[in-house]
Design an enzyme around this catalytic site. Structure first.
Site, short mmCIF file in Angstrom:
data_model
loop_
_atom_site.label_atom_id
_atom_site.label_comp_id
_atom_site.label_asym_id
_atom_site.label_seq_id
_atom_site.Cartn_x
_atom_site.Cartn_y
_atom_site.Cartn_z
N CYS A 54 66.96 -61.58 -32.93
CA CYS A 54 65.72 -61.68 -32.17
C CYS A 54 65.27 -63.14 -32.01
O CYS A 54 65.82 -64.05 -32.60
CB CYS A 54 64.63 -60.86 -32.85
SG CYS A 54 64.08 -61.57 -34.42
N ALA A 57 64.26 -64.88 -35.17
CA ALA A 57 65.43 -65.30 -35.94
C ALA A 57 65.93 -66.66 -35.46
O ALA A 57 66.30 -67.53 -36.25
CB ALA A 57 66.55 -64.26 -35.85
N ARG A 88 72.12 -67.10 -44.04
CA ARG A 88 73.10 -67.82 -43.24
C ARG A 88 73.82 -68.88 -44.06
O ARG A 88 74.70 -69.57 -43.58
CB ARG A 88 72.31 -68.37 -42.08
CG ARG A 88 72.83 -69.35 -41.14
CD ARG A 88 71.72 -69.51 -40.12
NE ARG A 88 72.00 -70.42 -39.07
CZ ARG A 88 71.27 -71.52 -38.85
NH1 ARG A 88 70.27 -71.85 -39.63
NH2 ARG A 88 71.56 -72.29 -37.84
N HIS A 188 65.28 -70.68 -30.14
CA HIS A 188 65.73 -72.07 -30.23
C HIS A 188 64.84 -72.95 -29.36
O HIS A 188 64.37 -74.00 -29.77
CB HIS A 188 67.17 -72.23 -29.72
CG HIS A 188 68.18 -71.39 -30.42
ND1 HIS A 188 69.30 -70.94 -29.77
CD2 HIS A 188 68.25 -70.92 -31.68
CE1 HIS A 188 70.04 -70.23 -30.62
NE2 HIS A 188 69.42 -70.20 -31.78
FE1 ICS Z 1 74.42 -72.92 -32.55
MO1 ICS Z 1 74.83 -67.37 -36.53
FE2 ICS Z 1 75.84 -70.92 -33.11
FE3 ICS Z 1 73.32 -70.75 -33.20
FE4 ICS Z 1 74.57 -72.11 -34.96
FE5 ICS Z 1 74.74 -70.05 -36.47
FE6 ICS Z 1 75.94 -68.87 -34.60
FE7 ICS Z 1 73.44 -68.73 -34.75
C1 ICS Z 1 74.64 -70.26 -34.51
S1 ICS Z 1 76.20 -72.93 -33.82
S2 ICS Z 1 76.56 -68.90 -36.69
S3 ICS Z 1 74.48 -71.08 -31.38
S4 ICS Z 1 77.45 -69.48 -33.07
S5 ICS Z 1 74.70 -72.15 -37.14
S6 ICS Z 1 74.72 -67.07 -34.27
S7 ICS Z 1 72.75 -72.69 -33.94
S8 ICS Z 1 73.06 -68.72 -36.91
S9 ICS Z 1 71.80 -69.14 -33.40
#
Ligand code: ICS
Length: 523
Positions: A54, A57, A88, A188
């Site tokens: 979500c 998150a 994570r 983000h």
């Molecule tokens: Fe970037 Mo899980 Fe990506 Fe993002 Fe990053 Fe992680 Fe995953 Fe999540 C990631 S690199 S592993 S887009 S592929 S550390 S889903 S920030 S937490 S939101």
């Protein structure tokens, strides 16, 4: 034949759903200099068991979670705070004198029914006061969960009031209700906006060191950031701020003093890169420290930017020392991994970046996709001007940024930038995942539980990479499964030392005999 596989997957859906999903399942048949178009960053169809998370998150867990000395308070039911609490495996180093680390705590207002009915602002105010009295942190961040938006608690007003009352604590809030966007991705963007608005630029002090960069979009999962920082240090590159692995309040506050932004995860942090460029004149380049060859390439990119023989020589010396033993290790493992196949379904960057490590093992990625990335992460940033703004993306604030009156300082002149571009250094550029994948591979956006199982059944990869929700359903099909979000219990996998860890881990997984004893439902 991928067309037959696509057909078989879609068969099960009602016609309307099949039509929608068909646009998110792409067979990579890129012609020369042309990338096929995929649909991405759209709502998941109700009833489908998505792999996505979500908006809360993405904001609290992903962007703000890895910062050790900000107290992050979740305003909401306790589950939201609990499940975004270090699951994570984002690490931090708080060993320095006076360093604070609040990441081991889980702060929440623990909303109850009566707060939903009568409002939770008083409870939030009390929580901020309590956190302040206990820890006296430099900053306190407030995160909205779904009920907060539904009942209309004004978290920004509470934050402003408490900031004024406390005096020496920067309190600000994020309207990152879980439902706010179609996925984590909206979170983000919301996090990037608020950090830029309330924190970046607060500390003008020039830090010691040469070749100052920020590493954007590296979250120190399993210690990745530690390994990258080790390499930077050896090269003499100064990392002012990492957004946001192993980060601190002061790093964010000083980020505008760096001379280059190296963007690792384009999806989650490109907004900060763009804003730092517009407001302060700091250019950005895309890097990738996943894969030994990519690490070397990214170091060379940074050296090229600074264009100083001293740095270039040091970077080349580090590569000459560290790369060959890693490639030797890959060569040792390769006979046992060569020709094997992988599927990668991760959030927004790793499904692309990790293909590099598999390549080094001679393995082929037959299918990959992002949970929530946008078309530019698939096809490259050249699609940006043509992206449609829909009701969901319009819901997420775009902040207007202008050059800072006193602090805007272009790090390179127009001519210098043009000369660097000419020499092959691309600024503000990311070509996306699709052009890096072989023809005939399948690229699938927002994969779901049913499609994951069907893909495994039809293509029988030697390894499947995704997250905890997929872990056990895949393993029950007799296929080894590697978590690329948390790395299970492993890591680091970035940089040179990380690559070696990954080779050994994948060797162990794809060559384990245990999977042969499992009977999949179709067997
Ligand atoms: Fe970037 Mo899980 Fe990506 Fe993002 Fe990053 Fe992680 Fe995953 Fe999540 C990631 S690199 S592993 S887009 S592929 S550390 S889903 S920030 S937490 S939101």
């Amino acid at each position: 034949d991928p067309a037959v596989i696509k057909e078989k997957i879609l068969q099960k859906y009602p016609p309307k759903v099949a039509r929608k999903r068909a646009k998110q399942i792409l067979i990579n048949e890129a012609l020369e200099n042309e990338t096929p178009e995929i649909t991405a960053n759209v709502r998941t169809i109700p009833g489908i068991i998505t792999m996505r998370g979500c908006t809360y998150a993405g904001c609290k867990g992903v962007i703000m979670g890895p910062t050790r000395d900000i107290v992050n308070i979740t305003h909401g039911p306790i589950g939201c705070g609990f499940y975004s609490w270090l699951t994570r495996r984002n690490q931090t180093d708080a060993s320095a004198d006076g360093a604070e680390n609040y990441m081991t705590y889980c702060f929440s207002t623990d909303m109850q029914d009566k707060d939903i009915i009568f409002g939770g602002e008083k409870k939030l105010e009390a929580a901020i006061q309590e956190a302040y009295d206990l820890f006296h942190p430099k900053g306190i961040c407030i995160f909205a969960t779904c009920p907060v938006g539904l009942i209309g608690d004004d978290i920004h007003a509470v934050a402003a009031k408490m900031k004024e009352r406390l005096g020496d604590c920067n309190v600000f809030a994020f309207s990152c209700e879980g439902y706010k966007g179609v996925s984590q991705s909206a979170g983000h963007h919301i996090a990037n906006n608020q950090v830029f608005r309330h924190l970046v630029g607060l500390n003008d002090e020039q830090k010691p060191g040469e070749y100052k960069i920020n590493l954007l979009g590296e979250y120190n999962i399993g210690g990745d950031g530690f390994e990258i920082d080790r390499i930077f240090k050896k090269c003499g590159i100064t990392n002012i701020a990492t957004f946001s692995g192993n980060s601190s309040y002061d790093q964010f506050a000083s980020a505008h003093t760096a001379d280059l932004n190296a963007v690792m995860c384009h999806r989650s942090i490109n907004y900060v890169a763009d804003m730092l460029e517009v407001k302060y004149g700091v250019p950005w380049v895309k890097v990738n420290f996943i894969g030994a060859q990519s690490t070397a390439k990214s170091l060379r990119k940074i050296a090229r930017y600074f264009d100083d023989p001293v740095l270039t020589e040091r970077v080349e010396a580090v590569i000459a020392e560290e790369l060959p033993p890693v490639m030797e290790e890959a060569a040792k493992v390769r006979p046992r991994t060569e020709g094997k196949t992988a599927m990668l379904f991760v959030g927004g960057s790793r499904a692309h970046h990790y293909q590099e490590l598999f390549k080094e093992l001679g393995m082929k990625t037959v299918s990959a996709g992002y949970e929530f990335a946008h078309r530019d992460d698939y096809e490259g940033r050249h699609v940006l001007p043509g992206l449609k703004v829909d009701a969901d993306s319009r819901n997420i604030e775009e902040i207007e940024v202008n050059p800072d009156e006193t602090r805007f300082n272009p790090r390179k002149s127009e001519e210098e930038l043009a000369a660097l571009e000419e020499s092959g250094l691309a600024f503000k550029e990311y070509d996306g995942m699709i052009p890096d994948m072989e023809k005939g591979t399948m690229v699938i956006d927002d994969l779901n539980q049913y499609e994951a199982e069907k893909m495994v059944e039809l293509l029988k990869p030697d390894i499947f990479c995704a997250g905890i929700k997929e872990k056990f359903s895949i393993q029950k099909l007799g296929i080894p499964m590697k978590q690329l979000h948390s790395y299970d219990s492993g890591g680091p996998y970035a940089g040179f030392k990380g690559a070696v860890n990954f080779y050994h881990e994948i060797d162990r997984l794809v060559n384990s005999k245990v999977w042969g004893y499992l009977k999949a439902p179709w067997q």
